[in-house]
Write a protein that holds these residues in place. Structure first.
Motif, PDB file in Angstrom:
ATOM      1  N   VAL A 223      94.944  80.103  62.256  1.00  0.00           N
ATOM      2  CA  VAL A 223      94.563  81.052  63.425  1.00  0.00           C
ATOM      3  C   VAL A 223      93.925  80.427  64.505  1.00  0.00           C
ATOM      4  N   SER A 224      92.950  79.646  64.143  1.00  0.00           N
ATOM      5  CA  SER A 224      91.983  78.862  65.121  1.00  0.00           C
ATOM      6  C   SER A 224      93.049  77.746  66.045  1.00  0.00           C
ATOM      7  N   LEU A 225      93.628  77.034  65.261  1.00  0.00           N
ATOM      8  CA  LEU A 225      94.373  75.873  65.815  1.00  0.00           C
ATOM      9  C   LEU A 225      95.268  76.435  66.978  1.00  0.00           C
ATOM     10  N   TRP A 226      95.873  77.804  66.300  1.00  0.00           N
ATOM     11  CA  TRP A 226      96.947  78.254  67.259  1.00  0.00           C
ATOM     12  C   TRP A 226      96.206  78.996  68.550  1.00  0.00           C
ATOM     13  N   GLN A 227      94.938  79.388  68.695  1.00  0.00           N
ATOM     14  CA  GLN A 227      94.157  79.818  69.607  1.00  0.00           C
ATOM     15  C   GLN A 227      93.714  78.793  70.357  1.00  0.00           C
ATOM     16  N   TYR A 228      93.611  77.643  69.997  1.00  0.00           N
ATOM     17  CA  TYR A 228      93.075  76.739  70.842  1.00  0.00           C
ATOM     18  C   TYR A 228      93.810  75.602  71.363  1.00  0.00           C
ATOM     19  N   VAL A 229      94.994  75.161  70.613  1.00  0.00           N
ATOM     20  CA  VAL A 229      96.028  74.331  71.093  1.00  0.00           C
ATOM     21  C   VAL A 229      97.087  75.055  71.722  1.00  0.00           C
ATOM     22  N   PHE A 230      97.370  76.162  71.540  1.00  0.00           N
ATOM     23  CA  PHE A 230      98.521  76.912  72.053  1.00  0.00           C
ATOM     24  C   PHE A 230      97.956  78.477  72.398  1.00  0.00           C
ATOM     25  N   SER A 231      96.872  78.540  73.362  1.00  0.00           N
ATOM     26  CA  SER A 231      96.436  79.707  73.363  1.00  0.00           C
ATOM     27  C   SER A 231      97.313  80.900  74.064  1.00  0.00           C
ATOM     28  N   ARG A 232      98.153  80.210  75.212  1.00  0.00           N
ATOM     29  CA  ARG A 232      98.971  81.291  75.817  1.00  0.00           C
ATOM     30  C   ARG A 232     100.052  81.972  74.735  1.00  0.00           C
ATOM     31  N   SER A 233     100.420  80.953  73.835  1.00  0.00           N
ATOM     32  CA  SER A 233     101.531  81.587  72.784  1.00  0.00           C
ATOM     33  C   SER A 233     100.812  82.337  71.904  1.00  0.00           C
ATOM     34  N   PHE A 234      99.435  82.090  71.554  1.00  0.00           N
ATOM     35  CA  PHE A 234      98.856  83.173  70.566  1.00  0.00           C
ATOM     36  C   PHE A 234      98.630  84.207  71.404  1.00  0.00           C
ATOM     37  N   TYR A 235      98.483  84.394  72.678  1.00  0.00           N
ATOM     38  CA  TYR A 235      98.190  85.755  73.312  1.00  0.00           C
ATOM     39  C   TYR A 235      99.625  86.414  73.496  1.00  0.00           C
ATOM     40  N   ASP A 236     100.830  85.666  73.615  1.00  0.00           N
ATOM     41  CA  ASP A 236     102.037  86.335  73.978  1.00  0.00           C
ATOM     42  C   ASP A 236     102.721  86.679  72.439  1.00  0.00           C
ATOM     43  N   ASN A 237     102.265  86.069  71.512  1.00  0.00           N
ATOM     44  CA  ASN A 237     103.256  86.033  69.948  1.00  0.00           C
ATOM     45  C   ASN A 237     102.516  86.590  69.030  1.00  0.00           C
TER      46      ASN A 237
END
Length: 151
Positions: free
Chosen positions: A25-39
């Protein structure tokens, strides 16, 4: 295998499990923050996207991951206790926020979020209990060892 060895095995497995889940979860939030928010399920139900906030939370999550991984590798009671208390503070406050903000959630979404976040809290509490059992067993073993050495 002694009780302490068995407990330490379970502690290590639990610490690596928490660290692995938090890393994802943290890597997704940090590296792909927009993707995390959208998906990420249900995040779109939160307030508007803020890259700085999402990536900062991801970075903080990665810091928790580091402490959990170190605790899993070292298997030192004090390090494990510290990592687990820090993790428990984070997941408990995260859980509390979500279970008090289900206004826009469907019943299925609320159950999914509440259950998923609740499992993190329960697992951290169980691992804290395992650390306590290890401490007790090691103290008892030390007392027996010192009593027999004095004979």
């Amino acid at each position: 295998m002694t009780t302490v060895q068995s407990l330490k095995k379970w502690l290590r497995i639990g610490l690596f499990t928490l660290a692995g889940l938090q890393t994802f979860v943290s890597l997704w939030q940090y590296v792909f923050s927009r993707s995390f928010y959208d998906n990420f399920p249900t995040v779109k139900l939160d307030p508007p996207y803020n890259q700085h906030l999402v990536s900062d939370v991801g970075g903080l999550g990665l810091a928790l991951c580091a402490t959990l991984y170190i605790a899993a590798v070292m298997l030192d009671n004090k390090v494990a206790l510290t990592a687990l208390v820090g993790y428990l503070v984070y997941v408990s406050t995260h859980f509390l926020f979500h279970v008090t903000h289900f206004d826009n959630f469907s019943l299925l979404e609320a159950l999914g979020v509440g259950t998923g976040l609740g499992i993190e809290v329960v697992l951290a509490l169980l691992l804290l209990y395992v650390v306590r059992l290890i401490q007790r067993a090691e103290t008892a073993a030390g007392a027996v060892g010192s009593a027999t050495a004095g004979r």
